[in-house]
Write a protein that holds these residues in place. Sequence first.
Motif, short mmCIF file in Angstrom:
data_model
loop_
_atom_site.label_atom_id
_atom_site.label_comp_id
_atom_site.label_asym_id
_atom_site.label_seq_id
_atom_site.Cartn_x
_atom_site.Cartn_y
_atom_site.Cartn_z
N ASN A 190 39.80 -63.73 63.26
CA ASN A 190 40.36 -64.98 63.78
C ASN A 190 40.02 -65.16 65.25
N GLU A 191 38.83 -65.71 65.51
CA GLU A 191 38.36 -65.84 66.89
C GLU A 191 39.23 -66.81 67.71
N ALA A 192 40.07 -67.61 67.06
CA ALA A 192 40.95 -68.53 67.80
C ALA A 192 42.14 -67.78 68.39
N HIS A 193 42.60 -66.75 67.72
CA HIS A 193 43.74 -65.97 68.20
C HIS A 193 43.53 -64.56 67.64
N PRO A 194 42.62 -63.82 68.26
CA PRO A 194 42.11 -62.61 67.62
C PRO A 194 43.15 -61.55 67.33
N GLU A 195 43.02 -61.00 66.12
CA GLU A 195 43.86 -59.86 65.73
C GLU A 195 42.92 -58.67 65.54
N VAL A 196 43.26 -57.58 66.16
CA VAL A 196 42.39 -56.41 66.13
C VAL A 196 43.01 -55.35 65.22
N ASP A 197 42.21 -54.90 64.26
CA ASP A 197 42.61 -53.79 63.38
C ASP A 197 41.80 -52.59 63.84
N PHE A 198 42.47 -51.60 64.44
CA PHE A 198 41.74 -50.55 65.14
C PHE A 198 42.26 -49.17 64.75
N TYR A 199 41.34 -48.26 64.49
CA TYR A 199 41.76 -46.86 64.40
C TYR A 199 40.74 -45.99 65.11
N ALA A 200 41.24 -44.92 65.71
CA ALA A 200 40.39 -43.90 66.31
C ALA A 200 41.08 -42.57 66.07
N ILE A 201 40.30 -41.59 65.66
CA ILE A 201 40.90 -40.30 65.34
C ILE A 201 39.97 -39.18 65.78
N GLU A 202 40.55 -38.15 66.37
CA GLU A 202 39.77 -36.98 66.76
C GLU A 202 40.43 -35.76 66.14
N GLU A 203 39.63 -34.94 65.48
CA GLU A 203 40.18 -33.78 64.78
C GLU A 203 39.41 -32.52 65.16
N SER A 204 40.11 -31.40 65.11
CA SER A 204 39.44 -30.11 65.07
C SER A 204 40.09 -29.34 63.92
N SER A 205 39.27 -28.57 63.21
CA SER A 205 39.83 -27.97 61.99
C SER A 205 39.13 -26.67 61.63
N TYR A 206 39.86 -25.86 60.83
CA TYR A 206 39.32 -24.67 60.18
C TYR A 206 39.49 -24.87 58.67
N THR A 207 38.45 -24.50 57.92
CA THR A 207 38.52 -24.63 56.46
C THR A 207 38.03 -23.34 55.82
N PHE A 208 38.77 -22.87 54.82
CA PHE A 208 38.37 -21.67 54.08
C PHE A 208 38.37 -22.01 52.59
N GLN A 209 37.36 -21.51 51.90
CA GLN A 209 37.26 -21.76 50.45
C GLN A 209 36.95 -20.45 49.73
N SER A 210 37.51 -20.33 48.53
CA SER A 210 37.11 -19.22 47.67
C SER A 210 37.20 -19.69 46.23
N GLY A 211 36.37 -19.12 45.37
CA GLY A 211 36.41 -19.53 43.95
C GLY A 211 35.88 -18.42 43.09
N TYR A 212 36.21 -18.47 41.81
CA TYR A 212 35.72 -17.46 40.87
C TYR A 212 35.74 -18.03 39.47
N GLU A 213 35.02 -17.32 38.56
CA GLU A 213 34.96 -17.77 37.16
C GLU A 213 36.14 -17.15 36.42
N ALA A 214 37.17 -17.96 36.14
CA ALA A 214 38.39 -17.44 35.51
C ALA A 214 38.15 -17.16 34.02
N PHE A 215 37.52 -18.10 33.33
CA PHE A 215 37.15 -17.92 31.92
C PHE A 215 35.69 -18.30 31.81
N GLN A 216 35.13 -18.13 30.63
CA GLN A 216 33.73 -18.49 30.48
C GLN A 216 33.55 -19.98 30.75
N ASN A 217 32.67 -20.30 31.71
CA ASN A 217 32.37 -21.69 32.11
C ASN A 217 33.54 -22.43 32.71
N PHE A 218 34.59 -21.71 33.05
CA PHE A 218 35.74 -22.36 33.68
C PHE A 218 36.01 -21.68 35.03
#
Lengths: 286, 356
Positions: free
Chosen positions: B149-177
Amino acid sequence: MMNLKSKEYNRNFIAVILFLLFILLQGCNQSKNKNQQDPILKSYQLIDEQRTDEAISLLEGEILKSPEDVKLNITLASAYAHKAGVKLQKLVGIVLQIKKSIENRKKIKREKEKAGTTLAKSSKGFSELLIKINSFIDVFESIPNIDQKDSVYLKHAIFLLSSLGNKLPKKEYLYKAILEVILFKYTLNDTLIEEINENVLLSEQSCKIDYSLLSESMINITKLYIMILIDLSIGTDSNYDEELKIAENSLSELSLNPNVLKDQSDLILKQNLVQFGFGRVIECKE
Amino acid sequence: MQRISYFLFLFVISIIPKRAISQTTSSLSISKNARTFEMQHTTLSMKALAHSCLTITRVPDGLPCNPAMVPFNKKSNLSAGFLLSNGLANYERVRNILNGDVDQNAIDGLFGENKSIQIESNIDINFITPYLNAQYTPMAVRAFSIMRNEAHPEVDFYAIEESSYTFQSGYEAFQNFYLGLQVRQVERSFVKQKVQLLSLATQEGKNSLKPNKQSATYIEPGATWFINNSWKPRISFFIANSGVLSKKYDNLISPIDPQLGFGLAPPLDWGQLELSLEWRSLTYQEVNYEKLRLGAYYQFGSMNLMGGLDSNGISGGVFYDIDKLNAGVLYSSTKPMGSKDQNYTQTVYIQLGWKI
């Protein structure tokens, strides 16, 4: 054994396909309702695509269903302002300039002292108003010019915002003030200031001022100025009591004693001739 | 196996009614970015696949989307990657706002001239093995702003800064699962507001752009079931955002999101192809059909070609993995093919990385 196993896998595949179909059907069912887009968002889109008339039709239709909806009314006012050529993104800086201009008390005080030595005491309030109006000249170049047709739409936009009364959110008063400033400039241009016609010889003796039109114009301009100050004070949480008092005093003087303008006629005529040219209030015989 | 498939089917049926969201919320935006979302930290490959990566066995530039796929990483490596999108000119201004430095210059620079701004920038350090994966993200910045709406502008704004740690582990519990678990610890600073442009000229308006802080710890399980077939079909599911938050904010939501994916790997004479159809939420405001995402991944030697399609838009990219260096480029657009819609956002991402 192999056939049994293959049948089992086929059943699993069918189960998966059924699940996917189920999700798609769920989605299709909801997509029919999705087409009912929020009318305000739709009107924003239409305004940005320069389809303002369609936006106005849409909003007026929605307001008939929900006349008390403040947001719809404000958006409709902005649509009319857009039809008048107002694109506010470029004008945000003007808000800061206007605040600076009004808050420049030292400059106004100096001009007030200078004006007080040359003008009659009865017209001092009016002189102060002139000085304060002059302080706006700094920002006037940034304010867009509109024509008579645009002014009709702009006046309607201001009317829509004013008609909300106490329901108008505080933050929207600043927007109303901006629209009023644009209308203020148009009114000044239309009544007092026009471009110089270089082919017309300028002479004080061949021109006379229409005092009644001048008085009416100054009253309208002063009223608009008062509205701007009130809306700015609400929208920006600032104090403009001093300026309001001066403007209200001037309005009283103009209303009660129209002849005050006669004392200023020479000053106005000279200023218009030298700086800006002729206005509607001055009739010149060639 | 029959019991597993019926259990999955019932599970899906039970969650769909709970995920029904008012259709107006998802339609409240015009022209969002197709592949950058405030609560999604993803690599170039994931974006190229339209985030349809739960069933992809190996993501070439980062950790697998589904921790159950950890055992499919046969080679261990330590690598770093840097992702950047267009819109760099606003990077400093966005960082200033996220640091609480909201002055008129930053506001004029961000909103005075531009109708929309966008930026994403990530740094990831990945440690990948067949048993355990780890990722450290010292900085991830995402910002998007649209003015309407350039006549009466509405601004939809987001800004986000993150720092993170991620750990993953996996194994075959059953055949093909396969079963897997992902643990993420995230620190974020964010601004997410819808404001009138004029209000930013007042102190109250500027105060609305002050950043908020949040810490989160997520514990996210995943599973994949491979069906014996030459096309290697597989069904994956993953529970995203299950965990605890230091503080909840109404304007930044990350609800628990069950995700389901179906994938295929048709046999080819040249290279490897994986197709993935996934049902997952990225903004947590979509209606059901908007959660469907389709991705295709073709690998031939060191070349990885990826494409994706979803309700947000289309994307296509290429990623090269040559010895110790890797690089990729991605294009995304919110404009559907053949559409004449003038409101759309185009984004180009580049990613550079190296392996140790």
